[in-house]
Design a protein around this motif. Structure first.
Motif, PDB file in Angstrom:
ATOM      1  N   ALA A  92       0.807  -1.175   0.023  1.00 20.40           N
ATOM      2  CA  ALA A  92       0.097  -0.008   0.207  1.00 20.40           C
ATOM      3  C   ALA A  92       0.969   1.154  -0.053  1.00 20.40           C
ATOM      4  CB  ALA A  92      -0.955  -0.127   1.485  1.00 20.40           C
ATOM      5  N   THR A  95       6.140   1.846   3.722  1.00 25.28           N
ATOM      6  CA  THR A  95       7.362   2.227   4.140  1.00 25.28           C
ATOM      7  C   THR A  95       7.753   3.577   3.266  1.00 25.28           C
ATOM      8  OG1 THR A  95       8.025  -0.400   3.734  1.00 25.28           O
ATOM      9  CG2 THR A  95       9.814   1.138   3.447  1.00 25.28           C
ATOM     10  N   ASP A  98      12.136  -3.815   3.687  1.00 32.46           N
ATOM     11  CA  ASP A  98      11.670  -2.681   4.169  1.00 32.46           C
ATOM     12  C   ASP A  98      12.921  -2.019   5.050  1.00 32.46           C
ATOM     13  OD1 ASP A  98       9.411  -3.070   2.872  1.00 32.46           O
ATOM     14  OD2 ASP A  98       8.271  -3.380   4.701  1.00 32.46           O
ATOM     15  N   GLN A 157      10.250  -3.785  -6.928  1.00 38.92           N
ATOM     16  CA  GLN A 157       9.017  -3.751  -6.263  1.00 38.92           C
ATOM     17  C   GLN A 157       7.895  -4.010  -7.119  1.00 38.92           C
ATOM     18  OE1 GLN A 157       8.486  -2.845  -2.863  1.00 38.92           O
ATOM     19  NE2 GLN A 157      10.473  -2.329  -2.172  1.00 38.92           N
ATOM     20  N   ARG A 182       1.579  -4.036 -11.005  1.00 38.39           N
ATOM     21  CA  ARG A 182       2.525  -2.826 -11.201  1.00 38.39           C
ATOM     22  C   ARG A 182       3.829  -3.357 -10.792  1.00 38.39           C
ATOM     23  NH1 ARG A 182       1.091   1.812 -12.448  1.00 38.39           N
ATOM     24  NH2 ARG A 182       3.258   2.730 -11.353  1.00 38.39           N
TER      25      ARG A 182
HETATM   26  N1  LIG Z   1       2.731   5.532  -7.897  1.00 37.55           N
HETATM   27  C1  LIG Z   1       2.773   5.180  -6.965  1.00 37.55           C
HETATM   28  N2  LIG Z   1       3.640   4.335  -6.307  1.00 37.55           N
HETATM   29  C2  LIG Z   1       3.589   4.169  -5.005  1.00 37.55           C
HETATM   30  C3  LIG Z   1       3.100   5.278  -4.110  1.00 37.55           C
HETATM   31  N3  LIG Z   1       3.330   5.016  -2.722  1.00 37.55           N
HETATM   32  C4  LIG Z   1       4.295   4.101  -3.006  1.00 37.55           C
HETATM   33  N4  LIG Z   1       4.529   3.394  -4.321  1.00 37.55           N
HETATM   34  C5  LIG Z   1       5.057   2.374  -4.716  1.00 37.55           C
HETATM   35  O1  LIG Z   1       4.410   1.298  -4.422  1.00 37.55           O
HETATM   36  C6  LIG Z   1       5.586  -0.189  -4.027  1.00 37.55           C
HETATM   37  C7  LIG Z   1       5.298  -0.446  -2.643  1.00 37.55           C
HETATM   38  O2  LIG Z   1       5.475   0.517  -1.944  1.00 37.55           O
HETATM   39  P1  LIG Z   1       6.100   0.125  -0.311  1.00 37.55           P
HETATM   40  O3  LIG Z   1       5.996   1.570   0.580  1.00 37.55           O
HETATM   41  O4  LIG Z   1       7.245  -0.780  -0.245  1.00 37.55           O
HETATM   42  O5  LIG Z   1       4.721  -0.561   0.410  1.00 37.55           O
HETATM   43  P2  LIG Z   1       4.421  -1.306   1.731  1.00 37.55           P
HETATM   44  O6  LIG Z   1       3.297  -1.111   2.116  1.00 37.55           O
HETATM   45  O7  LIG Z   1       5.618  -0.880   2.773  1.00 37.55           O
HETATM   46  O8  LIG Z   1       4.602  -2.846   1.406  1.00 37.55           O
HETATM   47  P3  LIG Z   1       4.821  -3.945   2.201  1.00 37.55           P
HETATM   48  O9  LIG Z   1       5.562  -3.806   3.373  1.00 37.55           O
HETATM   49  O10 LIG Z   1       5.417  -5.214   1.578  1.00 37.55           O
HETATM   50  O11 LIG Z   1       3.454  -4.629   2.405  1.00 37.55           O
HETATM   51  C8  LIG Z   1       6.813   0.934  -4.313  1.00 37.55           C
HETATM   52  O12 LIG Z   1       7.098   0.453  -5.646  1.00 37.55           O
HETATM   53  C9  LIG Z   1       6.430   2.315  -3.987  1.00 37.55           C
HETATM   54  O13 LIG Z   1       7.325   3.032  -4.885  1.00 37.55           O
HETATM   55  C10 LIG Z   1       2.324   6.251  -4.715  1.00 37.55           C
HETATM   56  O14 LIG Z   1       1.556   7.087  -3.988  1.00 37.55           O
HETATM   57  N5  LIG Z   1       2.138   6.372  -6.082  1.00 37.55           N
END
Ligand SMILES: Nc1nc2c(ncn2[C@@H]2O[C@H](COP(=O)(O)OP(=O)(O)OP(=O)(O)O)[C@@H](O)[C@H]2O)c(=O)[nH]1
Length: 349
Positions: free
Chosen positions: A17, A20, A48, A304, A309
């Motif tokens: 989501a 991180t 992370d 990622q 995506r």
């Molecule tokens: N286009 C877009 N991509 C995003 C946005 N926020 C995060 N991402 C992308 O989404 C992917 C996952 O982001 P993370 O921050 O790793 O997500 P997370 O919730 O920590 O993931 P988990 O810990 O694995 O559950 C990465 O490739 C980020 O760059 C956004 O607002 N827009």
């Protein structure tokens, strides 16, 4: 009394989501507050933690980033989380604020309840639970579109009383929220965003505030200043599991699985990423992330993938002390054909 307690913010939200990403952004605008980070991941590869340690924030050094790697934080509260918190609170220099990133599959409720343990309750309070939502995934029906599959499984197994595991978890994480961040708004249009707001609102009884964000860009003043004391209200935020098992039977995450694939160097990163996309789509992989050793390149490639995506970028140079390797963690539903996914990825090296 409450004011002397250290505030702790719980950041939750489904796989990918943007938790991180939001925390990384938070560390750069926390205004000198000393932050301790507790990070938990579902898979056996600390992606992370690596990403967050790499951001070099002075107010949150490598020592202040603690990774909990023995399973989902909600299942290891007594064995892992409480001892970690106790040690953190014994430090000479205590943090101004504690931020906890749950795994994407964690139920926040047992974690919040842990703040009522006597040793913790006197010293720390939950400033708030923030649930990050992948707006694009909601718009694409990711959390609502598999009713047919659930019905089919129910027909096979009459004892099944669950919604789809993804949908249920999504609702549980929303149910516990004090603030909902609708992230990834860059990927949908205005009409889509209205539908996402409606859908998210329809899945929460308590109606917490919702804000919108791109790349998790939300000011630290909002994220770290909720002042809720959520541990006092945990009874109003019961998960599906708690409602169904009032006898206190422990929950599990049997519906999901993860594994790590290790490969040698990759010669054609663009081709590798394209091929991964195909594998993810063919096997409905929920999340894939990790690092790639690209032949002849001094930089490490970070991958990622969230559903279909996939982002990839060279994030930093390999250091002389680390072993160059391609390591990816794959997360999917239990029925995902792990052997086939592993074989397909291994065939790419
Ligand atoms: N286009 C877009 N991509 C995003 C946005 N926020 C995060 N991402 C992308 O989404 C992917 C996952 O982001 P993370 O921050 O790793 O997500 P997370 O919730 O920590 O993931 P988990 O810990 O694995 O559950 C990465 O490739 C980020 O760059 C956004 O607002 N827009």
């Amino acid at each position: 009394m409450n004011q002397q307690k250290i505030p702790a913010t719980v950041i939750t939200g489904f796989l990918g989501a943007g938790k991180t990403t939001m925390i990384r952004n938070l560390l750069t605008n926390a205004g000198g507050k000393k932050i301790a980070l507790i990070i938990n991941e579902f898979g056996d590869l600390g992606v992370d933690g690596d990403v967050l340690k790499g951001c070099g924030a002075e107010n949150c050094t490598e020592d202040d980033i603690i990774e909990l790697t023995n399973g989902c934080i909600c299942c290891t509260v007594a064995d892992d989380f409480i001892p970690t918190m106790t040690k953190l609170l014994e430090r000479e220099q205590r943090p101004d604020h504690i931020v906890i990133e749950t795994s994407g599959l964690a139920l926040p409720q047992p974690l919040v309840a842990a703040f009522n343990w006597p040793d913790i309750r006197t010293q720390v309070t939950v400033d708030g639970v923030i649930t990050v939502v992948d707006s694009a995934a909601v718009a694409a029906g990711r959390f609502a579109d598999d009713h047919d599959a659930v019905d089919a499984r129910r027909a096979e197994d009459e004892s099944l009383d669950h919604e789809s595991p993804i949908e249920e978890l999504f609702e549980d994480q929303l149910t516990c929220a004090d603030l909902i961040v609708l992230n990834k708004t860059d990927l949908i249009d205005a009409a889509g965003l209205i539908r996402v707001r409606d859908e998210v609102a329809s899945r929460t009884v308590r109606k917490p505030v919702m804000i919108e964000a791109r790349n998790g860009e939300v000011s630290a003043g909002i994220l770290l200043g909720l002042g809720i004391g959520t541990e006092d209200d945990v009874a109003n935020r019961k998960s599906h599991h708690e409602l169904e098992h009032e006898d206190g039977a422990p929950h599990d995450h049997d519906e999901f699985d993860s594994f790590v694939v290790e490969l040698g160097p990759i010669a054609d990163p663009a081709g590798f990423v394209e091929a991964l996309k195909g594998i993810i789509a063919a096997h409905d992989v929920l999340r894939l992330k990790g690092f790639v050793d690209v032949s002849g390149k001094p930089m490490r490639l970070q991958i990622q993938a969230v559903g279909s995506r996939i982002d990839h970028y060279f994030d930093r140079a390999w250091t002389p002390s680390e072993k160059r390797a391609t390591r990816l963690v794959v997360i999917g539903l239990h029925e995902m054909d792990q052997d086939a996914v592993r074989a397909a990825i291994e065939a790419l090296a």
